[in-house]
Design an enzyme around this catalytic site. Structure first.
Site, PDB file in Angstrom:
ATOM      1  N   GLU A   1       0.855  -1.174   0.000  1.00  0.00           N
ATOM      2  CA  GLU A   1       0.000   0.000   0.000  1.00  0.00           C
ATOM      3  C   GLU A   1       0.902   1.239   0.000  1.00  0.00           C
ATOM      4  O   GLU A   1       1.880   1.258   0.746  1.00  0.00           O
ATOM      5  CB  GLU A   1      -0.907   0.042   1.230  1.00  0.00           C
TER       6      GLU A   1
ATOM      7  N   GLY B   1       2.853   2.538  10.937  1.00  0.00           N
ATOM      8  CA  GLY B   1       2.608   1.733  12.132  1.00  0.00           C
ATOM      9  C   GLY B   1       2.458   0.260  11.807  1.00  0.00           C
ATOM     10  O   GLY B   1       3.127  -0.594  12.376  1.00  0.00           O
TER      11      GLY B   1
ATOM     12  N   GLU C   1      -5.765  -3.057  12.456  1.00  0.00           N
ATOM     13  CA  GLU C   1      -5.380  -3.867  11.294  1.00  0.00           C
ATOM     14  C   GLU C   1      -6.304  -5.076  11.157  1.00  0.00           C
ATOM     15  O   GLU C   1      -6.693  -5.449  10.061  1.00  0.00           O
ATOM     16  CB  GLU C   1      -3.928  -4.330  11.400  1.00  0.00           C
TER      17      GLU C   1
ATOM     18  N   HIS D   1      -9.594  -4.138   9.619  1.00  0.00           N
ATOM     19  CA  HIS D   1      -9.495  -3.906   8.169  1.00  0.00           C
ATOM     20  C   HIS D   1      -9.878  -5.161   7.378  1.00  0.00           C
ATOM     21  O   HIS D   1     -10.211  -5.063   6.200  1.00  0.00           O
ATOM     22  CB  HIS D   1      -8.063  -3.531   7.780  1.00  0.00           C
TER      23      HIS D   1
HETATM   24  N1  PHE Z   1      -3.146   0.946   5.789  1.00  0.00           N
HETATM   25  C1  PHE Z   1      -2.305   1.093   6.936  1.00  0.00           C
HETATM   26  C2  PHE Z   1      -3.222   1.299   8.112  1.00  0.00           C
HETATM   27  O1  PHE Z   1      -4.038   2.109   8.196  1.00  0.00           O
HETATM   28  C3  PHE Z   1      -1.384   2.237   6.904  1.00  0.00           C
HETATM   29  C4  PHE Z   1      -0.299   2.155   5.881  1.00  0.00           C
HETATM   30  C5  PHE Z   1      -0.384   2.916   4.741  1.00  0.00           C
HETATM   31  C6  PHE Z   1       0.785   1.358   6.096  1.00  0.00           C
HETATM   32  C7  PHE Z   1       0.620   2.868   3.785  1.00  0.00           C
HETATM   33  C8  PHE Z   1       1.789   1.315   5.163  1.00  0.00           C
HETATM   34  C9  PHE Z   1       1.712   2.076   4.007  1.00  0.00           C
HETATM   35  O2  PHE Z   1      -3.224   0.642   9.041  1.00  0.00           O
HETATM   36 ZN    ZN Z   2      -5.852   1.616   8.510  1.00  0.00          ZN
END
Ligand code: PHE
Ligand code: ZN
Length: 851
Positions: free
Chosen positions: A121, A253, A290, A293
């Site tokens: 991501e 994080g 996490e 998600h």
């Molecule tokens: N999607 C992750 C989160 O919200 C955050 C993230 C974004 C981590 C981009 C790495 C790179 O928990």
């Molecule tokens: Zn997130």
């Protein structure tokens, strides 16, 4: 070379991809400098496709490419490849070579302490192979990994594994940003969880050898999260296995990759000796985030990156509900609001302001912001307040039912609420498109038993929101009689007009209002509380948030007066505080929060808002004076609070114990101002947990009398990376303003200052930036030192560099001398050739072009 013309991407230009992807098969032959990645992707043209075929790909060495088994020669560019393809279903195969050992940007496939790890991501998958790297392309992945490592992991369920290889299959269609691979010499902390329908799920937390003792809490938090999501949202886990891996080198994080979450080790590893109560609470929240998600982000994902708040705002909202349930709801709400005001309101006030759903960007990595995350969560909270808890559940159920397996938009999200409740949400949707923090003013009227509150809302026009419209603002209000008895309990007043009145009839006495209870909307409430009103609410409000808020607003008004005209700390604030602290019916952690002062940068925000030029040195002095005034006024009760909140039981990072420790530690701080350092020194000597050890050390350093303890701490913890991050940060945070930059600079020469590790870099420079008078020093030393190091970091890690640039966002608030230093630092960074796209975009937005 800097990208000649960085491209701006617009939400309004969205076009679907021309092909469906039926299946993806990947084979990795792991080698530090020459990993081979073979891909086999089944594409099916959509009827409306226009025949063009483009795959993202960056920093890849293409070895071969085939369509339906026949070699092809695609046209390559810096961004990817295009190719002639059949108009019927076809199989794309490619082999590429990548260099994980030299991937210092920590995006794509990289190495950390000999372990392979991925971060995809938002757009990192294109650094692994050629692919339509966009969230609306979802497919089923099968992954083969060949490598000599004892642990070889990917998404989904394990299929086979043997000496030097493993195969994984993820049955749930997903976008490439959720792909993950981990390989290394890791040890598992295993457990399991049985879902409510009776399926057993294997759980593992993978860590480096030596970190086994720091896994238990994270695992427990994972199981609690799984149970909570079943209970509260009816969401069950959907694979046979759930793995979490801790990695030392990570930009953020943690990351919610399907079935294989990857965590910054600071966001998962904890033991009582090495982690503070705040660390434990944060870890619990991130594990939950996490995990949640899996449904809000993975099963239902985002159509495009403009919709980032669809998964992030909702998931932050869900993790805050979880923490409220696990711990104290009032304390969680207060902490969230402190954080929102400190980070999101500042963002809204400056050059980085953007709507919760931005409409354009150059680099999406720069939009993982407090606005998208935290304000995004506030918007969900408002929606729930407006429709009610039952309708919220109904709508969310409908969301899961209707959109499972899809890549969605904010429109889809709002539509389920409209369909479930019959409400029109057109005006509510402005929360997603208008940038800035609405400001409310309130007027009262009393006429023969009828009490009227009139509210006016204003939103300052900004670049992204030139013509702001009134928003729907849920104002939770209660009324109190002068006796302190509640006259009217919580009501949701729905403000939809620019100015609007709400009347309460049949009251026998003129009431006192308590509005925006629980901080029911992310707005600034102006000029509402006179000192008498605030003192009354501090003594009597039945809403715990507003009671805290009353104390906070007294402290803030008092501090602003002290800063502006050198007035003295106010007796009525101090005595109100004394009453609250002595009230043993109140949770200790709540009382500790009452002692806190608004942050110095919040005070700067308030001064700037009011048209003043904040002086960081004057703000610092006022806060010091106020601390001494608190210590003096409370000198009789502080030793008692310190003693009675010592925890005799064995350390546990639960809400009860951590609350007691936070009040004892807050008392210790204040006591050190009037009553010497013996207590702190004794606590440092005897502490069996990091919360107490670190507070004691902080107190000593702040008093500039902790040199030997600082050395002892370093000796004790030199081999613990996470504790050493604290050691680095602490020295900067506790340095006197004039010594902050010199302290940070000296630390960069320390043998353990590994600047390529984001946690270590942030330990020193995040601490520098958070020291308000130190960073905003009139000499410009803070700005200059940070600029030097951001210039150094950018070529190796653009993402972390760009995120840290945000600390310059407030530069125009300050006086012309400071502005000149900041501008020079910004211009010096912008003048660097080869500056990354990430950092360029941030600096250009922050710098602006007007003087
Ligand atoms: N999607 C992750 C989160 O919200 C955050 C993230 C974004 C981590 C981009 C790495 C790179 O928990
Ligand atoms: Zn997130």
């Amino acid at each position: 070379m800097r990208d000649a013309a960085p491209k701006t991407i617009y939400l309004s230009d969205y076009k679907p991809f021309g092909y469906d992807v039926d299946a993806v098969e990947l084979t990795f032959d792991l080698q530090p400098n020459a990993t081979r990645v073979k891909s086999r992707v089944a594409f099916v043209p959509k009827p409306e496709a226009d025949g063009s075929f483009f795959l993202h790909g960056e920093q890849l060495k293409l070895i071969s490419a085939q369509i339906d088994g026949r070699p092809v020669s695609p046209e390559l560019s810096e961004q990817g490849l295009s190719c002639q393809v059949p108009q019927t279903p076809f199989v794309w195969e490619a082999e590429v070579e990548i260099d994980p050992a030299h991937n210092t940007a920590l995006e794509g496939l990289y190495m950390s302490n000999g372990m392979y790890c991925t971060q995809c991501e938002a757009e990192g998958f294109r650094k692994i192979t050629y692919y339509p790297d966009r969230p609306d392309v979802m497919s089923v992945f099968t992954v083969h990994i060949n490598g000599p490592h004892p642990v070889l992991l990917s998404n989904g369920n394990p299929v086979t594994r043997g000496d030097g290889f493993a195969e994984w299959h993820d049955p749930w269609p997903k976008p490439a940003y959720l792909f993950a691979l981990v390989a290394g010499d890791l040890v598992a902390h295993p457990d399991d969880f049985t879902t409510k329908s009776g399926r057993k799920v294997d759980l593992n937390l993978y860590v480096r050898p030596g970190d086994e003792g720091k896994c238990a809490f994270g695992m427990q938090a994972l199981k609690a999260s799984m149970a909570w999501d079943e209970e509260e949202y009816g969401r069950e886990y959907d694979l046979d296995i759930f793995n979490i891996v801790a990695v030392d080198d990570f930009n953020m994080g943690a990351m919610e990759n399907k079935g294989l979450n990857v965590f910054n080790s600071s966001a998962v590893l904890a033991s009582p000796e090495t982690a503070t109560d705040m660390n434990f609470e944060r870890i619990e929240a991130i594990i939950a985030h996490e995990y949640f998600h899996n449904w809000t982000g993975n099963r239902i994902t985002c159509r495009d990156w403009f919709q980032l708040c669809l998964k992030e705002g909702l998931t932050v909202y869900r993790d805050s509900q979880f923490t409220s349930d696990m711990r104290s709801a009032a304390v969680k709400r207060i902490r969230d609001v402190i954080d929102l005001r400190g980070r999101q309101f500042a963002e809204d006030q400056g050059p980085l302001a953007h709507p919760v759903r931005p409409e354009s960007f150059q680099e999406i990595n720069n939009f993982y912001t407090a606005t998208v995350y935290e304000k995004g969560a506030e918007v969900i909270g408002m929606l729930r307040r407006l429709v009610g808890a039952d309708a919220y559940s109904k709508a969310v159920d409908l969301y899961f039912e209707r959109h499972d397996g899809q890549a969605c938009t904010i429109e889809d999200w709002l539509k389920v609420f409209e369909d479930a409740t019959g409400r029109n949400l057109d005006q509510f949707k402005l929360w997603y498109s208008q940038a800035g923090t609405p400001r409310l003013t309130m007027k009262e009227a009393w006429d023969k038993g009828t009490y009227t509150l009139q509210f006016t809302q204003k939103l300052k026009p900004s670049e992204t929101t030139p013509d702001p419209q009134p928003q729907v603002i849920p104002i939770v209000a209660g009324l109190l009689f002068p006796s302190g008895k509640e006259a009217v309990s919580d009501q949701v007043l729905e403000l939809t007009e620019a100015t609007q009145s709400f009347s309460f009839e049949g009251l026998k006495e003129r009431p006192i209002p308590s509005v925006l209870r629980g901080f029911s909307a992310p707005v600034v409430l102006e000029n509402t509380l006179t000192p008498e009103h605030a003192a009354f609410l501090l003594a009597h409000d039945t809403d715990p948030f507003n009671r805290w808020e009353a104390g906070r607003s007294l402290a803030k008004a008092n501090l602003l007066n002290m800063i502006r005209n050198g007035s003295e700390p106010d007796e009525s604030y101090l005595s109100g505080l004394g009453t609250v602290l002595a009230d043993r019916s109140l949770d200790p952690s709540y009382r500790a929060l009452m002692l806190g002062l608004p942050s110095q940068s919040d005070l700067a925000t308030a001064l700037f808002d009011a048209g003043d030029v904040p002086d960081p040195d004057a703000i610092w002095t006022a806060c010091e004076t106020m601390g001494h005034a608190q210590a003096g006024h409370l000198k009789d009760i502080l030793p008692i609070l310190f003693e009675e909140n010592q925890v005799a039981e064995a350390y546990a990072p639960n809400a009860d114990q951590s609350g007691r420790r936070s009040l004892a530690n807050a008392s210790l701080w204040l006591l050190s101002l009037t009553d010497g350092l013996d207590r702190a020194r004794a606590q440092f000597e005897t502490a069996d947990n990091m919360t107490q050890q670190l507070t004691a050390l902080s107190v000593l350093l702040r008093a500039q009398d902790g040199a030997s303890e600082l050395r002892a701490f370093e000796t004790q913890w030199s081999s613990d990376r996470l504790v050493m991050d604290k050691w680095f940060a602490l020295q900067v945070v506790q340095a006197p303003p004039a010594e902050v930059s010199a302290t940070a600079l000296a630390l960069t020469a320390h043998a353990d200052f590994n600047w390529k590790n984001p946690n270590r870099f942030r330990a020193v420079f995040g601490a520098l930036a958070s020291h308000h008078p130190g960073f905003h020093s009139a000499s410009g030393a803070g700005y200059n030192l940070l600029a030097d190091w951001l210039i150094k970091l950018d070529p190796i890690n653009p993402q972390t560099t760009a995120r840290m640039c945000a600390v310059f966002q407030t530069w125009r608030r300050y006086d012309t001398g400071r502005q000149a230093h900041a501008r020079a630092a910004l211009d010096r960074m912008l003048a660097v050739s080869d500056l990354s796209r990430d950092t360029t975009e941030m600096l250009e937005r922050i710098r602006g072009d007007s003087i």
